[in-house]
Design a protein around this motif. Structure first.
Motif, mmCIF file in Angstrom:
data_model
loop_
_atom_site.group_PDB
_atom_site.id
_atom_site.type_symbol
_atom_site.label_atom_id
_atom_site.label_comp_id
_atom_site.label_asym_id
_atom_site.label_seq_id
_atom_site.Cartn_x
_atom_site.Cartn_y
_atom_site.Cartn_z
ATOM 1 N N MET A 272 17.243 66.471 56.406
ATOM 2 C CA MET A 272 18.453 65.718 56.101
ATOM 3 C C MET A 272 18.629 64.536 57.056
ATOM 4 O O MET A 272 19.191 63.508 56.697
ATOM 5 N N TYR A 273 18.139 64.703 58.283
ATOM 6 C CA TYR A 273 18.203 63.610 59.267
ATOM 7 C C TYR A 273 17.403 62.413 58.761
ATOM 8 O O TYR A 273 17.850 61.261 58.855
ATOM 9 N N PHE B 275 26.141 68.636 73.631
ATOM 10 C CA PHE B 275 25.588 69.343 72.473
ATOM 11 C C PHE B 275 24.837 70.591 72.937
ATOM 12 O O PHE B 275 25.032 71.689 72.406
ATOM 13 N N VAL B 276 23.989 70.438 73.946
ATOM 14 C CA VAL B 276 23.224 71.568 74.479
ATOM 15 C C VAL B 276 24.168 72.586 75.110
ATOM 16 O O VAL B 276 23.983 73.807 74.959
ATOM 17 N N ILE C 230 30.271 63.783 70.765
ATOM 18 C CA ILE C 230 30.058 62.796 69.705
ATOM 19 C C ILE C 230 30.680 61.461 70.065
ATOM 20 O O ILE C 230 30.293 60.415 69.533
ATOM 21 N N ILE C 231 31.626 61.493 70.996
ATOM 22 C CA ILE C 231 32.217 60.233 71.472
ATOM 23 C C ILE C 231 31.132 59.339 72.055
ATOM 24 O O ILE C 231 31.203 58.106 71.968
ATOM 25 N N GLY C 232 30.084 59.953 72.645
ATOM 26 C CA GLY C 232 28.992 59.171 73.201
ATOM 27 C C GLY C 232 28.286 58.338 72.151
ATOM 28 O O GLY C 232 28.024 57.147 72.352
ATOM 29 N N PHE C 233 27.977 58.967 71.008
ATOM 30 C CA PHE C 233 27.318 58.218 69.938
ATOM 31 C C PHE C 233 28.279 57.226 69.290
ATOM 32 O O PHE C 233 27.876 56.152 68.851
ATOM 33 N N TYR D 127 25.406 63.635 62.415
ATOM 34 C CA TYR D 127 25.793 64.729 63.295
ATOM 35 C C TYR D 127 27.146 65.319 62.914
ATOM 36 O O TYR D 127 27.354 66.530 63.004
ATOM 37 N N ILE D 128 28.058 64.455 62.483
ATOM 38 C CA ILE D 128 29.356 64.974 62.056
ATOM 39 C C ILE D 128 29.200 65.828 60.798
ATOM 40 O O ILE D 128 29.784 66.906 60.678
#
Length: 231
Positions: A8-9, A135-136, A153-156, A220-221
């Protein structure tokens, strides 16, 4: 950027990958063609002429190794041009040099989007690492996965925001380059269309980079955003 392979990625990122490959192929092609079109000045001389015209005599111009490694360093007020651009007396060289000179003009004028972009550089540099760390951490502490994921996810999102702000900065620098080269007579009827093609092709690489960042966030979301609820 993925912990495991997920088809899917690839599906999510395919539009950005295709656009990037097309943009890189196009810029290589247009650069090669424009390099065959002679210009009155070298890239370094063209940039110097533009900078001096606006009183930016203190902005230095230096050669740098590599191919298309050209950039403007706002911290040291130095415009660095790749060897082919620095010495090249062709449409491609003066177009790229004028584009980087455009960034120096933006800096001198405190151009709003550039100010925001420069402030966002640290977030863009460390955003992916920030995301992966949380994430890890969420993978090791599943009960708090959702909380760690949304913090990460704020990082991305910071990278995507940086890319979005970067678009008007790059487009403005290219538009300045075309206009200033024409106004100063450095470009003419022969070199003008060629250098415009190079700058237009380069713009698509910025678009592709922005699209990729946005799609990574969306993936990712979609893939992990509701995982905490499942647990």
């Amino acid at each position: 950027m993925m912990p495991i392979f997920d088809p899917m990625y690839v599906v999510f990122l395919a539009p950005a990958f295709i656009l990037m490959m097309w943009a890189q192929a196009r810029i290589r092609s247009t650069y090669a063609k424009a390099s065959q079109v002679p210009a009155r000045l070298s890239g370094a001389a063209a940039a110097r002429h533009i900078l001096d015209q606006f009183g930016l005599h203190d902005v230095a111009i230096e050669p740098i190794r590599g191919h298309l490694t050209d950039h403007y360093d706002p911290r040291h007020r130095v415009l660095r041009l790749s060897e082919g651009v620095y010495d090249g007396r062709n449409a491609a060289a003066i177009g790229i040099a004028a584009h980087e000179a455009g960034h120096a003009l933006q800096h001198a004028e405190h151009y709003g989007p550039l100010v925001i972009r420069n402030m966002a550089v640290p977030a863009a540099q460390y955003g992916p690492g920030w995301f992966m760390a949380f994430f890890v951490l969420g993978m090791f502490i599943p009960v708090y996965f959702s909380q760690f994921f949304w913090i990460g996810i704020i990082g991305f999102m910071a990278v995507a925001a940086f890319q979005l702000v970067n678009l008007p900065v790059e487009f403005d620098a290219s538009n300045r380059a075309k206009r200033l080269l024409a106004e100063t007579g450095i470009s003419d009827e022969q070199s003008g269309p060629a250098l415009s093609s190079v700058l237009n092709a380069a713009a698509w690489t910025y678009v592709a980079g922005t699209l990729q960042s946005v799609l990574v966030v969306a993936y990712y979301i979609m893939r992990f955003g509701g995982r905490g609820n499942d647990n």
